[in-house]
Design a protein around this motif. Structure first.
Motif, PDB file in Angstrom:
ATOM      1  N   VAL A  75      -5.818 -43.477  16.952  1.00 44.59           N
ATOM      2  CA  VAL A  75      -4.626 -43.343  17.797  1.00 44.59           C
ATOM      3  C   VAL A  75      -3.377 -43.372  16.919  1.00 44.59           C
ATOM      4  N   PHE A  76      -3.355 -44.289  15.926  1.00 42.81           N
ATOM      5  CA  PHE A  76      -2.201 -44.395  15.027  1.00 42.81           C
ATOM      6  C   PHE A  76      -2.036 -43.107  14.210  1.00 42.81           C
ATOM      7  N   TYR A  77      -3.153 -42.582  13.679  1.00 36.35           N
ATOM      8  CA  TYR A  77      -3.114 -41.359  12.864  1.00 36.35           C
ATOM      9  C   TYR A  77      -2.578 -40.179  13.678  1.00 36.35           C
ATOM     10  N   VAL A  78      -3.106 -40.016  14.912  1.00 39.79           N
ATOM     11  CA  VAL A  78      -2.676 -38.885  15.741  1.00 39.79           C
ATOM     12  C   VAL A  78      -1.199 -39.051  16.120  1.00 39.79           C
ATOM     13  N   ALA A  79      -0.800 -40.293  16.479  1.00 42.28           N
ATOM     14  CA  ALA A  79       0.604 -40.527  16.846  1.00 42.28           C
ATOM     15  C   ALA A  79       1.515 -40.199  15.656  1.00 42.28           C
ATOM     16  N   MET A  80       1.155 -40.681  14.462  1.00 45.67           N
ATOM     17  CA  MET A  80       1.979 -40.419  13.274  1.00 45.67           C
ATOM     18  C   MET A  80       1.979 -38.925  12.934  1.00 45.67           C
ATOM     19  N   GLY A  81       0.833 -38.278  13.085  1.00 41.30           N
ATOM     20  CA  GLY A  81       0.742 -36.835  12.809  1.00 41.30           C
ATOM     21  C   GLY A  81       1.693 -36.050  13.702  1.00 41.30           C
ATOM     22  N   LEU A  82       1.823 -36.501  14.971  1.00 40.97           N
ATOM     23  CA  LEU A  82       2.708 -35.817  15.911  1.00 40.97           C
ATOM     24  C   LEU A  82       4.168 -36.177  15.651  1.00 40.97           C
ATOM     25  N   VAL A  83       4.444 -37.486  15.506  1.00 38.69           N
ATOM     26  CA  VAL A  83       5.831 -37.960  15.382  1.00 38.69           C
ATOM     27  C   VAL A  83       6.482 -37.472  14.085  1.00 38.69           C
TER      28      VAL A  83
END
Ligand code: HEM
Length: 199
Positions: A75-83
């Motif tokens: 979840v952290f990786y996907v959120a950071m990838g998007l943000v």
């Protein structure tokens, strides 16, 4: 004299989540194979030496422990990838013609590895497949874990048995990805150094 700027290819958050993810996947796959062996869906079992947990109960404990790491880290990786816009910059745009072009170049050994800040189109596609596949693994795993609570999600996968098969197929795709990914990374060792040191 001005020092040359060090080129950061992989930011810290990416390196930490990448290696935590690799650890979580290793534990999930090896303990998952032990759980599967206790009640196989297909007419084969995994060699005991490749499994983790010793017995069904032990394997379940490993699987559930690594599940939280895989989920929270993912979840952290996907959120950071998007943000941070990394997904947009590094993994998109992806055009079928470009994938084919880079695939042919890779087979002929003509792909350039000079610029480690840039992924080729085959790499981009492989990473996107791995990310989507991990999401399928988590969702089908939730159905197998709590079939009553996630019955609506389970219905999309053909019920509990369907979710088990989906979980197994997604695991197989991930293992194939990891095997190819590790061989490709080992073929250009600088990329592994960059994924450790970030530059
Ligand atoms: C076990 C599960 C693994 C998964 C699911 C996985 C997935 C990924 C993904 C999605 C990326 C792209 C990250 C991004 O830019 O956002 C990546 C990059 C990379 N991975 Fe993995 N990986 C795994 C294991 C490994 C292992 C064991 C190695 C070491 C051999 C490795 C080496 C690398 C390298 C070197 C890159 C960067 C490639 C480059 O800069 O050209 N990975 N991985």
């Amino acid at each position: 004299m001005a020092q040359p700027r060090k080129l950061v290819t992989h930011p810290g958050w990416l390196r930490v989540t990448h290696w935590l993810n690799a650890l979580a996947v290793l534990v999930m796959v090896m303990s998952g194979w032990r759980i599967y062996d206790a009640s196989p869906i297909f007419p084969f079992q995994f060699p005991r030496a490749l499994t983790l947990g010793g017995w069904l109960g032990g394997a379940l404990l490993w699987h559930f422990a690594a599940m939280w790491l895989l989920f929270a880290n993912g979840v952290f990786y996907v959120a950071m990838g998007l943000v941070t816009g990394r997904f947009r910059r590094q993994l998109f745009q992806l055009r079928p013609r470009q994938v084919w072009h880079d695939f042919v170049a890779a087979v002929r050994g003509q792909l350039s590895h000079d610029d480690l800040t840039h992924y080729n189109a085959v790499q981009k596609l492989a990473y996107l497949v791995a990310i989507v596949d991990l999401i399928v693994i988590v969702l089908s795993g939730l159905v197998v874990f709590k079939p009553v609570q996630f019955s609506n999600l389970g219905a999309l996968m053909g019920g509990y048995e369907g979710a088990r098969v989906a979980h197994f197929v997604a695991m197989s795709v991930l293992v194939a990805f990891v095997l190819i990914h590790v061989v490709m990374a080992a073929a250009v060792p600088r990329t592994i150094l960059a994924m450790i040191r970030g530059r």
